[in-house]
Each structure stands twice: as structure tokens, then as C-alpha cells.
Design a protein around this motif. Structure first.
Motif, PDB file in Angstrom:
ATOM      1  N   ARG A 111      51.622  45.171  16.269  1.00 28.94           N
ATOM      2  CA  ARG A 111      53.001  45.619  16.455  1.00 28.94           C
ATOM      3  C   ARG A 111      53.086  47.097  16.807  1.00 28.94           C
ATOM      4  N   ARG A 112      53.819  47.393  17.881  1.00 28.45           N
ATOM      5  CA  ARG A 112      54.054  48.754  18.338  1.00 28.45           C
ATOM      6  C   ARG A 112      55.565  48.992  18.339  1.00 28.45           C
ATOM      7  N   PRO A 116      63.258  53.686  15.752  1.00 29.76           N
ATOM      8  CA  PRO A 116      63.216  54.018  14.323  1.00 29.76           C
ATOM      9  C   PRO A 116      63.736  52.838  13.490  1.00 29.76           C
ATOM     10  N   GLY A 117      63.050  52.557  12.421  1.00 29.23           N
ATOM     11  CA  GLY A 117      63.470  51.466  11.545  1.00 29.23           C
ATOM     12  C   GLY A 117      62.865  50.128  11.877  1.00 29.23           C
ATOM     13  N   ALA A 118      62.211  50.012  13.039  1.00 22.71           N
ATOM     14  CA  ALA A 118      61.606  48.728  13.385  1.00 22.71           C
ATOM     15  C   ALA A 118      60.457  48.383  12.437  1.00 22.71           C
ATOM     16  N   PHE A 119      59.712  49.410  12.039  1.00 19.38           N
ATOM     17  CA  PHE A 119      58.573  49.213  11.140  1.00 19.38           C
ATOM     18  C   PHE A 119      58.717  50.235  10.023  1.00 19.38           C
ATOM     19  N   PRO A 120      59.519  49.944   8.980  1.00 21.57           N
ATOM     20  CA  PRO A 120      59.807  50.935   7.939  1.00 21.57           C
ATOM     21  C   PRO A 120      58.549  51.408   7.226  1.00 21.57           C
ATOM     22  N   GLY A 126      52.079  49.159   3.409  1.00 21.02           N
ATOM     23  CA  GLY A 126      51.500  47.926   2.892  1.00 21.02           C
ATOM     24  C   GLY A 126      50.547  47.297   3.884  1.00 21.02           C
ATOM     25  N   ASN A 127      50.904  47.350   5.160  1.00 22.31           N
ATOM     26  CA  ASN A 127      50.059  46.778   6.196  1.00 22.31           C
ATOM     27  C   ASN A 127      48.727  47.521   6.302  1.00 22.31           C
ATOM     28  N   GLY A 195      69.468  41.457  11.257  1.00 22.31           N
ATOM     29  CA  GLY A 195      69.706  41.120   9.860  1.00 22.31           C
ATOM     30  C   GLY A 195      68.684  41.760   8.945  1.00 22.31           C
ATOM     31  N   ARG A 196      68.740  41.366   7.679  1.00 18.02           N
ATOM     32  CA  ARG A 196      67.897  41.970   6.651  1.00 18.02           C
ATOM     33  C   ARG A 196      66.643  41.144   6.414  1.00 18.02           C
ATOM     34  N   SER A 197      65.507  41.827   6.285  1.00 19.59           N
ATOM     35  CA  SER A 197      64.249  41.135   6.043  1.00 19.59           C
ATOM     36  C   SER A 197      64.229  40.494   4.663  1.00 19.59           C
ATOM     37  N   LYS A 198      63.669  39.272   4.598  1.00 18.97           N
ATOM     38  CA  LYS A 198      63.531  38.594   3.307  1.00 18.97           C
ATOM     39  C   LYS A 198      62.235  38.973   2.608  1.00 18.97           C
ATOM     40  N   VAL A 199      61.305  39.604   3.325  1.00 14.53           N
ATOM     41  CA  VAL A 199      59.998  39.902   2.740  1.00 14.53           C
ATOM     42  C   VAL A 199      59.775  41.395   2.627  1.00 14.53           C
ATOM     43  N   THR A 200      59.755  42.111   3.735  1.00 12.65           N
ATOM     44  CA  THR A 200      59.386  43.527   3.710  1.00 12.65           C
ATOM     45  C   THR A 200      60.573  44.447   3.982  1.00 12.65           C
TER      46      THR A 200
END
Length: 231
Positions: A111-112, A116-120, A126-127, A195-200
């Protein structure tokens, strides 16, 4: 490829806002398999109206939804993609091309983020931590454990994944590495999700995901005879 040669599994939990865009990006001739994991926003109806095959999976969990889609698939090649609009399934032909050519047995999207905010930060941290633990466990030097991926269906089933929570994607990689699969990464654009992520989406969600994945990494390697070589 024949029109039924590729199925795209899309785990779905309340993704009504993103489904039209995601399903509109499925490559022509490929089948979209939307696994409804208990949505209450009409996601299943929207997916069916847009021509997707809808598979209900009442057991909550990302892994449960992924595996239900894998079992429902019948194509030679199976791809996985999040259903929240963050990843473009239109990029998947390149993944499958690497499988067909024999260059790889499992192809993962790195993932690239493009905004902003795509990959908090908490998800990125964690990744990174999991990638390091994966390297210690398997020797693989992967830079991401993203959900956009492709492999042959029968080979995936032969790995015998058992995790039905957030650890499923990582377990797939670990078992594939143990079986000697060739694993490749491709850069993919990563958009802010709808929408809001259910996991991360939060530190708490990320912690639960990391906990599930740490359990996968802590499990002892399976005997070689229990795993399937993709070739």
C-alpha cells in the motif's frame, strides 16, 4: 483467460457507501464474490443489484468472511480486496499475470497512501511491527501485509488456514512461506477508506488486530507434509 477464470473475494460489513465504486472497478469478465458479514446497511442488496454473487457469513470476523469467499469461489485464480474503497480491484490483472507467468505463487499489494489519513500512524506502526516479526519467523522481507492479494484457489485451500479473525491474511503468508511459495509484492495506490474502519480505525482496533496476528506468528511451523506447494 476465460470469463470465469478469476473470482474476487470482497469481505463486507456495512460498506454500502463504497460498494458501487468497488464493484464498478472489477475487471470485465471476472466475478465479484461479496461476503456479507452481518451488514445492517443494505450492503448485501446493493451488491446483488450491482451483479455480484453475495455469500452470507454470519460468523463475525475478517478471516471468517475471507474463507467463506474462498470456499464459494470456483475459479482457478482467487483475488482478495477490501470492500471499503481504499483499494482498487482494477489493479488485480497485474497480480494474476504474475501467477500465470509463473513468476510468483502469491502476490501481495504494497500500500502506497495518496492522501493524509489513508494509512493512519497507528495502522502503519502495527504493520511495520508485524513485518519485522514475520521476517524473524519466516525470513521473508515483506514491506506490507496488505489485503489486496492473489493466488490459485486450490493451492490456497491446501494451506489449511484456521484463523477466522484478523490473523487470516498473515496466516496465509506464513503458511505459504513454510510451503516454499514464491511471494511477490506490487505497489498499489491506497486511498482513504469510505466510512470508519472496523479493524484498524483506532489504536484499540489496531491492538486487537496485532494481538490476533502475534498469535499466528507464535504458532509452531506445521509439518511439511501438511502444506501444499503451489507449483
Amino acid at each position: 483467460m476465460t470469463p470465469t477464470a478469476v473470482d474476487v473475494v470482497l469481505p463486507c460489513l456495512d460498506e454500502a457507501g463504497a460498494l458501487p465504486w468497488v464493484l464498478g472497478r472489477i475487471p470485465a469478465g471476472w466475478r465479484a464474490v461479496v461476503v456479507d458479514n452481518g451488514s445492517t446497511d443494505g450492503s448485501a442488496r446493493i451488491a446483488a443489484d450491482l451483479g455480484a454473487t453475495v455469500v452470507p457469513e454470519p460468523r463475525r470476523g475478517f478471516g471468517a468472511a475471507c474463507h467463506a469467499g474462498l470456499l464459494a469461489a470456483d475459479a482457478e485464480f482467487v483475488c482478495f480486496c477490501d470492500c471499503d474503497g481504499s483499494l482498487d480491484p482494477g489493479l488485480l490483472p497485474g497480480f494474476v499475470a504474475q501467477l500465470v507467468s509463473g513468476d510468483a505463487d502469491l502476490v501481495l499489494g504494497r500500500r502506497r497512501p495518496v492522501a493524509p489519513g489513508a494509512f493512519p500512524p497507528h495502522a502503519r506502526a502495527g504493520n511495520v511491527a508485524l513485518a519485522r516479526m514475520l521476517r524473524r519467523r519466516t525470513g521473508l522481507r515483506l514491506r506490507d501485509l496488505g489485503p489486496l492479494r492473489a493466488a490459485r484457489r486450490e493451492a490456497l485451500l491446501g494451506l489449511g488456514m484456521t484463523d477466522r479473525r484478523s490473523g487470516y491474511p498473515l496466516e496465509t503468508v506464513v503458511l505459504a512461506a513454510d510451503a516454499g511459495w514464491r511471494i511477490a509484492e506490487r505497489d498499489v495506490v491506497y486511498h482513504p477508506r469510505t466510512g470508519r474502519s472496523k479493524v484498524t480505525g483506532t489504536w484499540r482496533g489496531t491492538w486487537h488486530a496485532v494481538r490476533d496476528m502475534r498469535a499466528v506468528l507464535a504458532a509452531p511451523p506445521r509439518p511439511a507434509g501438511d502444506l501444499v506447494d503451489a507449483r
